[in-house]
Write an enzyme that holds these catalytic residues in place. Structure first.
Site, PDB file in Angstrom:
ATOM      1  N   CYS A 262       0.843  -1.211   0.000  1.00  0.00           N
ATOM      2  CA  CYS A 262       0.000   0.000   0.000  1.00  0.00           C
ATOM      3  C   CYS A 262       0.866   1.244   0.000  1.00  0.00           C
ATOM      4  O   CYS A 262       1.251   1.729   1.054  1.00  0.00           O
ATOM      5  CB  CYS A 262      -0.867   0.052   1.248  1.00  0.00           C
ATOM      6  SG  CYS A 262      -1.903  -1.355   1.440  1.00  0.00           S
TER       7      CYS A 262
ATOM      8  N   GLN B 262     -11.528 -10.865 -10.394  1.00  0.00           N
ATOM      9  CA  GLN B 262     -11.138  -9.579  -9.795  1.00  0.00           C
ATOM     10  C   GLN B 262     -11.278  -9.626  -8.270  1.00  0.00           C
ATOM     11  O   GLN B 262     -12.186 -10.270  -7.756  1.00  0.00           O
ATOM     12  CB  GLN B 262     -12.028  -8.465 -10.352  1.00  0.00           C
ATOM     13  CG  GLN B 262     -11.779  -8.157 -11.820  1.00  0.00           C
ATOM     14  CD  GLN B 262     -10.570  -7.235 -12.027  1.00  0.00           C
ATOM     15  OE1 GLN B 262      -9.863  -6.877 -11.091  1.00  0.00           O
ATOM     16  NE2 GLN B 262     -10.330  -6.878 -13.261  1.00  0.00           N
TER      17      GLN B 262
ATOM     18  N   GLU C 165      -9.622 -16.263 -25.567  1.00  0.00           N
ATOM     19  CA  GLU C 165      -8.731 -16.251 -24.402  1.00  0.00           C
ATOM     20  C   GLU C 165      -7.653 -17.315 -24.618  1.00  0.00           C
ATOM     21  O   GLU C 165      -7.921 -18.396 -25.149  1.00  0.00           O
ATOM     22  CB  GLU C 165      -9.577 -16.552 -23.142  1.00  0.00           C
ATOM     23  CG  GLU C 165      -8.842 -17.091 -21.935  1.00  0.00           C
ATOM     24  CD  GLU C 165      -7.842 -16.124 -21.321  1.00  0.00           C
ATOM     25  OE1 GLU C 165      -8.163 -14.937 -21.170  1.00  0.00           O
ATOM     26  OE2 GLU C 165      -6.719 -16.568 -21.018  1.00  0.00           O
TER      27      GLU C 165
ATOM     28  N   CYS D  38      -5.567  -2.025 -16.882  1.00  0.00           N
ATOM     29  CA  CYS D  38      -5.108  -1.926 -15.490  1.00  0.00           C
ATOM     30  C   CYS D  38      -3.746  -1.223 -15.429  1.00  0.00           C
ATOM     31  O   CYS D  38      -3.107  -1.234 -14.387  1.00  0.00           O
ATOM     32  CB  CYS D  38      -5.071  -3.299 -14.819  1.00  0.00           C
ATOM     33  SG  CYS D  38      -4.017  -4.467 -15.659  1.00  0.00           S
TER      34      CYS D  38
HETATM   35  N1  SAH Z   1     -11.493 -10.066 -18.908  1.00  0.00           N
HETATM   36  C1  SAH Z   1     -11.185 -10.955 -17.824  1.00  0.00           C
HETATM   37  C2  SAH Z   1      -9.720 -11.304 -17.676  1.00  0.00           C
HETATM   38  C3  SAH Z   1      -8.701 -10.222 -17.866  1.00  0.00           C
HETATM   39  S1  SAH Z   1      -7.042 -10.708 -17.410  1.00  0.00           S
HETATM   40  C4  SAH Z   1     -11.770 -10.433 -16.524  1.00  0.00           C
HETATM   41  O1  SAH Z   1     -12.194  -9.300 -16.425  1.00  0.00           O
HETATM   42  O2  SAH Z   1     -11.844 -11.200 -15.578  1.00  0.00           O
HETATM   43  C5  SAH Z   1      -6.245 -10.846 -18.972  1.00  0.00           C
HETATM   44  C6  SAH Z   1      -6.457 -12.175 -19.658  1.00  0.00           C
HETATM   45  O3  SAH Z   1      -5.794 -12.147 -20.929  1.00  0.00           O
HETATM   46  C7  SAH Z   1      -5.869 -13.383 -18.928  1.00  0.00           C
HETATM   47  O4  SAH Z   1      -6.901 -14.315 -18.704  1.00  0.00           O
HETATM   48  C8  SAH Z   1      -4.813 -13.946 -19.904  1.00  0.00           C
HETATM   49  O5  SAH Z   1      -4.734 -15.365 -19.883  1.00  0.00           O
HETATM   50  C9  SAH Z   1      -5.333 -13.443 -21.230  1.00  0.00           C
HETATM   51  N2  SAH Z   1      -4.339 -13.310 -22.320  1.00  0.00           N
HETATM   52  C10 SAH Z   1      -3.053 -12.898 -22.239  1.00  0.00           C
HETATM   53  N3  SAH Z   1      -2.488 -12.846 -23.452  1.00  0.00           N
HETATM   54  C11 SAH Z   1      -3.432 -13.207 -24.344  1.00  0.00           C
HETATM   55  C12 SAH Z   1      -3.454 -13.343 -25.772  1.00  0.00           C
HETATM   56  N4  SAH Z   1      -2.380 -13.056 -26.499  1.00  0.00           N
HETATM   57  N5  SAH Z   1      -4.598 -13.725 -26.362  1.00  0.00           N
HETATM   58  C13 SAH Z   1      -5.712 -13.998 -25.631  1.00  0.00           C
HETATM   59  N6  SAH Z   1      -5.739 -13.904 -24.282  1.00  0.00           N
HETATM   60  C14 SAH Z   1      -4.620 -13.522 -23.634  1.00  0.00           C
END
Ligand code: SAH
Length: 413
Positions: free
Chosen positions: A44, A242, A292, A367
């Site tokens: 933090c 999250q 994904e 993020c």
């Molecule tokens: N949208 C989701 C997850 C976001 S985290 C949510 O809100 O919960 C980012 C995600 O991107 C992870 O699950 C990771 O495995 C995926 N990722 C990373 N590189 C990638 C790629 N080149 N193609 C597709 N997915 C990918």
């Protein structure tokens, strides 16, 4: 006002020439942090900054980075910004006398800093961890010693479904044999009947990963559910989900509101994880296509769609860039792309593939404002203009900044 008069003490303002002013009392007390392990933990960075100031500082940072592309709207903060983390990890060890301790690794080391309670973590999770610590002696369970490899318990991970009330406890051990397993479960559940599942995860490797490959439920189904924006999601020990459920709802709703959906769209959800954004958007569009890379996440996503009885969503396991290139080659079209890449952001190739696929809108959930700014620059070159940017505070007391950005084609105002 009365307070101000007291601090403006005239006698302290009068000083003999050449003499240093006496230090103000306020300055002395300020160096004491509200968190006793602030310096050792390092998670933090803004623990002692008033919440409004945190939001102001974060807004400035994101505005400085995004201003060349788009005005940044007000930060959506939390009403109660403390104890928001619903995923809590504690590493277990012992002192020289063998008394169990639990806490966090000192930043960048494997030294354990004992933690009783944390301002970010869910309080129930902290109470469960304290109970486990208290039970160890009577059950003769030794905590693992990284130096000599003796002991059993390495970590405890708690995951809480804030909107369902379900709680998962994961006990990470070096061996699958847990002494007096049933009695331990009974004793833990007696103190915390709200626990809905307890999982034994075996991690016998010398690794910085918390969870090992093998796991089996000691109590309950071995997973929990949570509800987000009216949809149910399964959370297993390793699922990406999250950590701040209150703000996650706001984040996803902001993303869907920004898309201004009419109901006839084909939406592509890139970097879809366990399917959250696509599933939440599915009632508002004609069809969702989700892509994904991670195989396990795709499996969970398919299951999540089934749980929610959604039949207008399809999941693909692929690299998002390759997938979009293939779609464009086969003449498929989409109206809208949701993208939620990892901290490192997207890639020029990904953005080029978006250009080829040519959706009218892109909703970018980021993020990291640094990588977002890099990507917005490329998007601009490819004919997509950022129209709105809304930061949502997912990580109070830390420097983390999450932002939702709407981009549309430059020629379509
Ligand atoms: N949208 C989701 C997850 C976001 S985290 C949510 O809100 O919960 C980012 C995600 O991107 C992870 O699950 C990771 O495995 C995926 N990722 C990373 N590189 C990638 C790629 N080149 N193609 C597709 N997915 C990918």
């Amino acid at each position: 006002m009365a307070e101000k008069k007291v601090t403006a003490n005239k006698s302290t303002n009068k000083r003999a020439p050449g003499k240093k002013p006496a230090p103000k009392k306020q300055q002395l007390t300020r160096s004491v942090s509200r968190c006793p392990v602030f310096k050792k933990c390092g998670a933090c960075q803004m623990i002692d900054t008033p919440y409004e100031t945190q939001l102001r500082k974060k807004h400035k940072k994101v505005a400085d980075l995004l201003e060349p592309y788009c005005k940044v709207e007000a930060f959506i903060g939390m009403e109660k910004p403390e104890h928001y983390r619903c995923k809590v990890h504690a590493v277990f060890t012992h002192d020289r006398k063998g008394n169990p301790l639990s806490g966090i690794y000192r930043e960048g080391t494997h030294e354990v800093v004992p933690v009783e309670s944390c301002l970010l973590e869910d309080q129930k999770a902290d109470a469960i961890i304290a109970t486990i610590r208290g039970l160890l002696k009577s059950f003769k369970i030794k905590t693992f010693d990284e130096d000599n490899g003796y002991g059993l318990l390495r970590h405890v991970l708690i995951r809480i479904g804030k909107n369902t009330g379900e709680i998962m406890v994961v006990l990470v051990t070096v061996s699958p044999i847990f002494p007096s397993k049933n009695n331990f479960v009974k004793a833990l559940r007696k103190e915390h009947p709200e626990i809905t599942t307890i999982v034994l995860n075996v991690n016998d490797k010398q690794t910085s990963m918390i969870l090992g490959d093998k796991e089996k439920p000691m109590y309950g189904p071995g997973f929990i559910y949570d509800i987000c924006c009216g949809m149910k999601f399964k959370i297993s020990p390793k699922s990406f989900y999250q950590v701040n459920p209150v703000q996650t709802e706001i984040l996803y709703r902001t993303a869907i509101d920004m898309a201004d959906l009419k109901g006839d769209e084909i939406a592509l959800d890139c970097y879809s994880g366990v399917g959250t954004i696509g599933i939440i958007a599915s009632p508002h569009v004609k069809e969702v296509i989700s892509v994904e890379l991670n195989k396990d996440a795709v499996k969970d996503a398919i299951l999540n769609a089934r749980i929610n009885e959604i039949d207008n969503i399809t999941f693909y396991q692929n690299d998002a860039t390759i997938f979009m290139q293939q779609m464009a080659e086969s003449g498929d079209r989409v109206d809208l792309v949701f993208m939620d890449p990892p901290r490192s952001g997207s890639t020029p190739e990904f953005i080029e593939a978006v250009e080829t696929l040519s959706p009218k809108k892109v909703v970018y959930i980021s993020c990291s404002p640094d990588s977002l700014a890099v990507d917005l620059k490329i998007f601009e070159k490819k004919g997509y203009k950022a129209r709105r940017a809304v930061p949502v505070d997912m990580f109070p007391f830390t420097r983390g900044i999450e932002t939702v950005v709407l981009l549309t084609k430059k020629d379509e105002n």
